[in-house]
Enzyme design. Structure first.
Site, PDB file in Angstrom:
ATOM      1  N   GLU A  49      38.089  69.822  62.119  1.00 23.03           N
ATOM      2  CA  GLU A  49      38.364  69.695  63.546  1.00 23.03           C
ATOM      3  C   GLU A  49      37.548  68.489  63.991  1.00 23.03           C
ATOM      4  OE1 GLU A  49      40.433  71.202  66.852  1.00 23.03           O
ATOM      5  OE2 GLU A  49      40.624  71.586  64.727  1.00 23.03           O
ATOM      6  N   ASP A  60      31.590  70.161  76.688  1.00 19.92           N
ATOM      7  CA  ASP A  60      30.582  70.114  75.638  1.00 19.92           C
ATOM      8  C   ASP A  60      29.174  70.132  76.192  1.00 19.92           C
ATOM      9  OD1 ASP A  60      32.230  70.046  73.347  1.00 19.92           O
ATOM     10  OD2 ASP A  60      32.859  68.046  73.935  1.00 19.92           O
TER      11      ASP A  60
END
Length: 268
Positions: A49, A60
């Protein structure tokens, strides 16, 4: 059969779940990043990924933001990233490769030409973190046109209606969130995912990989015991890169050890 289907079928035969590490391409630079991706696969990663560096990664936490900054500081551009991914694809023809990214990067290139570029690099799936199912129509259309699986996030707060959409629109795998919030290894995964897995199965969703806060083998084991098809680990992988930026060989050794241990935990 798609590469994801082949991977899940192969793992089922071996009675294993999938372990999928996440890294940002070109972190800390293009050359080392290629070696990192190679090390992850050679050490047992079932799929990769990958993130394309972006200056404002919303979902994030600080670890992956740091990866984006290092990559951008090294001069990374989407084209350089696609080049590196193309090299990994050439070396590992059967490896499922997914992108995890943000809509701005897709828009800046034009939706169709972005997916076309993905197909050319040999990418199997694209997950756009800031595009929910109800805003995804043009992305899904472009993905399908170029033979790319659109991946959707099933968050812990999702209604049945959302889970149904995720199941119907998604392909390849389903990204099952273990908790709400931003990514990071500091905040451990919660595991009350049984109900969601039941619902996803009921709606015939692609196999679920559990992500967010997965940083140790015991959590991988737990995810698989709960019924997930595997686990994704990002921040814990990126932390190893961050800790050894000045020692490239030690970095690769530590990444190899981490992936081997996480992969070993996928055996049922």
């Amino acid at each position: 059969m798609s590469r994801y289907e082949k991977m899940f079928a192969r793992l089922n035969e071996k009675n294993q779940g999938a372990f999928v590490p996440f890294v940002t391409v070109c972190d800390p630079n293009a050359e080392q990043s290629y070696k990192i991706m190679e090390t992850l696969v050679e050490s047992g990663a079932d799929a990769l990924e990958l993130g394309i560096p972006f200056s404002d990664p919303l979902a994030d936490g600080p670890t992956i933001q740091g990866a984006n900054i290092r990559a951008l500081d090294s001069g990374a551009t989407p084209d350089i990233c696609f080049e590196q991914i193309g090299k990994i694809r050439a070396k590992y023809p059967d490896l499922p490769i997914g992108l995890l990214m943000y809509a701005n990067l897709v828009y800046s290139r034009g939706i169709e030409s972005f997916y076309e570029r993905c197909a050319k690099a040999g990418i199997d799936s694209v997950l756009i973190a800031d595009v929910p199912t109800n805003e995804s129509a043009e992305f899904v259309a472009a993905a399908e046109k170029f033979g790319i699986h659109p991946i959707f996030i099933a968050p812990p707060t999702a209604s049945d209606e959302t889970l149904k959409q995720v199941s119907e629109l998604g392909g390849g795998y389903t990204y099952l969130l273990s908790r709400a919030g931003v990514t990071g290894a500091e905040t451990k995964a919660n595991m009350p995912v049984d109900h969601m897995l039941e619902k996803l199965n009921q709606f015939n969703a692609p196999p679920a990989l559990l992500g967010f806060g997965i940083s140790e083998p015991a959590q991988v084991k737990q995810a698989i015991e709960a019924g997930a098809a595997g686990a994704i680990s990002g921040s814990a992988v990126v932390k190893i890169i961050e800790a050894h930026v000045e020692q490239p060989q030690i970095m690769l050794d530590k990444l190899g050890e981490f992936v081997s241990a996480m992969k070993a935990a996928t055996q049922k």
